[in-house]
Design a protein around this motif. Sequence first.
Motif, mmCIF file in Angstrom:
data_model
loop_
_atom_site.group_PDB
_atom_site.id
_atom_site.type_symbol
_atom_site.label_atom_id
_atom_site.label_comp_id
_atom_site.label_asym_id
_atom_site.label_seq_id
_atom_site.Cartn_x
_atom_site.Cartn_y
_atom_site.Cartn_z
ATOM 1 N N ALA A 1 0.831 -1.205 0.000
ATOM 2 C CA ALA A 1 0.000 0.000 0.000
ATOM 3 C C ALA A 1 0.866 1.257 0.000
ATOM 4 N N SER A 2 1.953 1.230 0.755
ATOM 5 C CA SER A 2 2.836 2.397 0.802
ATOM 6 C C SER A 2 3.484 2.624 -0.556
ATOM 7 N N ALA A 3 3.817 1.524 -1.254
ATOM 8 C CA ALA A 3 4.408 1.633 -2.589
ATOM 9 C C ALA A 3 3.420 2.234 -3.579
ATOM 10 N N ALA A 4 2.183 1.763 -3.511
ATOM 11 C CA ALA A 4 1.149 2.271 -4.418
ATOM 12 C C ALA A 4 0.878 3.743 -4.152
ATOM 13 N N MET A 5 0.816 4.097 -2.870
ATOM 14 C CA MET A 5 0.556 5.488 -2.486
ATOM 15 C C MET A 5 1.641 6.413 -3.031
ATOM 16 N N ALA A 6 2.888 5.999 -2.869
ATOM 17 C CA ALA A 6 4.003 6.808 -3.349
ATOM 18 C C ALA A 6 4.031 6.864 -4.871
ATOM 19 N N SER A 7 3.683 5.756 -5.513
ATOM 20 C CA SER A 7 3.685 5.694 -6.978
ATOM 21 C C SER A 7 2.731 6.710 -7.590
ATOM 22 N N LEU A 8 1.601 6.906 -6.936
ATOM 23 C CA LEU A 8 0.622 7.858 -7.444
ATOM 24 C C LEU A 8 1.151 9.290 -7.424
ATOM 25 N N GLN A 9 2.172 9.516 -6.600
ATOM 26 C CA GLN A 9 2.721 10.858 -6.485
ATOM 27 C C GLN A 9 3.870 11.117 -7.464
ATOM 28 N N ASP A 10 4.399 10.036 -8.062
ATOM 29 C CA ASP A 10 5.597 10.188 -8.888
ATOM 30 C C ASP A 10 5.244 10.225 -10.374
ATOM 31 N N GLU A 11 4.634 11.289 -10.799
ATOM 32 C CA GLU A 11 4.197 11.432 -12.184
ATOM 33 C C GLU A 11 5.394 11.511 -13.140
ATOM 34 N N ALA A 12 6.492 12.078 -12.679
ATOM 35 C CA ALA A 12 7.680 12.189 -13.525
ATOM 36 C C ALA A 12 8.210 10.812 -13.905
ATOM 37 N N PHE A 13 8.175 9.892 -12.951
ATOM 38 C CA PHE A 13 8.627 8.532 -13.216
ATOM 39 C C PHE A 13 7.739 7.858 -14.257
ATOM 40 N N ILE A 14 6.419 8.030 -14.127
ATOM 41 C CA ILE A 14 5.474 7.421 -15.052
ATOM 42 C C ILE A 14 5.690 7.949 -16.467
ATOM 43 N N GLN A 15 5.874 9.248 -16.589
ATOM 44 C CA GLN A 15 6.098 9.842 -17.907
ATOM 45 C C GLN A 15 7.390 9.333 -18.534
ATOM 46 N N LYS A 16 8.418 9.164 -17.712
ATOM 47 C CA LYS A 16 9.706 8.675 -18.215
ATOM 48 C C LYS A 16 9.580 7.226 -18.680
ATOM 49 N N VAL A 17 8.930 6.396 -17.884
ATOM 50 C CA VAL A 17 8.737 4.992 -18.259
ATOM 51 C C VAL A 17 7.951 4.886 -19.559
ATOM 52 N N HIS A 18 6.895 5.670 -19.654
ATOM 53 C CA HIS A 18 6.065 5.646 -20.865
ATOM 54 C C HIS A 18 6.901 6.023 -22.092
ATOM 55 N N SER A 19 7.716 7.037 -21.958
ATOM 56 C CA SER A 19 8.555 7.487 -23.067
ATOM 57 C C SER A 19 9.557 6.416 -23.481
ATOM 58 N N LEU A 20 10.198 5.779 -22.520
ATOM 59 C CA LEU A 20 11.183 4.743 -22.806
ATOM 60 C C LEU A 20 10.550 3.519 -23.465
ATOM 61 N N ILE A 21 9.382 3.138 -22.982
ATOM 62 C CA ILE A 21 8.698 1.980 -23.553
ATOM 63 C C ILE A 21 8.232 2.271 -24.979
ATOM 64 N N GLU A 22 7.751 3.473 -25.213
ATOM 65 C CA GLU A 22 7.335 3.844 -26.569
ATOM 66 C C GLU A 22 8.522 3.811 -27.532
ATOM 67 N N GLU A 23 9.670 4.275 -27.071
ATOM 68 C CA GLU A 23 10.872 4.267 -27.900
ATOM 69 C C GLU A 23 11.275 2.830 -28.250
#
Length: 367
Positions: free
Chosen positions: A270-292
């Motif tokens: 739960a703590s991991a999920a909670m923190a993940s929701l706050q890290d939008e920069a990480f999500i955008q970076k992952v999305h960009s790398l996967i698309e590439e």
Amino acid sequence: MNNRRKWLKQISLGTIGLGIIPFETFANPSTEEYFLPNFDKSPILLRSNENPYGPSPLAITAMSKSVNLSNRYGWDFLPQLISAIAKKNNVSDANILLGAGSTEILDLVLQYTALKKGNFITAETTFDYWTAPSEKLGIKKITVPLTSDKKHDLTAMLKAIDSDTKMIYICNPNNPTGTICEREKLVSFINEATKKTTVFVDEAYIDFTKEQSLSDLIIENKNLIITKTFSKMYGLAGARVGYAVAHASIIEELSILKSSPNLSVSVVSASAAMASLQDEAFIQKVHSLIEEAKKYTIEQLTKLNLKCIPSYSNFVYFSLDNYKKDYFKQLENHNIQGTKIYEENGKWTRITIGTLKEMQQFIAAIK
């Protein structure tokens, strides 16, 4: 940000407030006395649509800080995660039910459907591992073929509804094909189908698209259930956090089928999920790398004369019809773990998008 700080503050204070004795005060046995997971990291894992970049750095920090709270149940913590998820989906807390990954939600909805007996409708081919217990539960599975371009045939699925149909399952984007239903058509389908039965939409891969979630529809529609997960984009497949989004009355009915609603998610997860929701920069970076990496993979497969289906996910569905070598033997020889043949007609298989380096190794292996 305030929610995250509050959460992490509670975690740090919890070791004092809950009377947790620091681990260092105990004798330190050797690590051999503990069971430690031994994940062989040498294979290139391109089989299960996992995020190859791992959890968010914020999630890793949160998990580390919350480990010492693992001797306590999550009753005081999970409501905060539910509220954060509800806010993300523009619904209320009463519209959310947590599960140990979306797999638990899938199983729960299958049980819920079985109580009514009858049948449920799903596509062929789609994510169907969870449907295996259906016959044991006394419900019949009806499959509707995909269209020629590997999309859900919503018109045919609508026609397949009969008086015994209790649920329709749609994976969107679809696994393993990576195709997506156009929102306008899907909303129209849901509005019509839910007059007669429940529609269950699996949005495990929606974060890899720019599509809007259907979660806004559940406020008015009592016959729509949506499931989502932190396993894919958020890199928490091993942490097991998923959830259902549905009308409060449906959430209540699903909750009755669990001995302890929401409690299957651990404090650490739960703590991991909670923190993940706050890290939008990480999500955008992952999305960009996967698309590439996905773009590279599709280009290379196309050069090998292997037909690919346009993908709205972190995997690619392609045909081995024109492949002259033993594809799976090539993967094995190069220590790469892929998946299987999903459709014999066309020899369609799926490959997860890893890092760009991993995809370069994959292409080199099958050339």
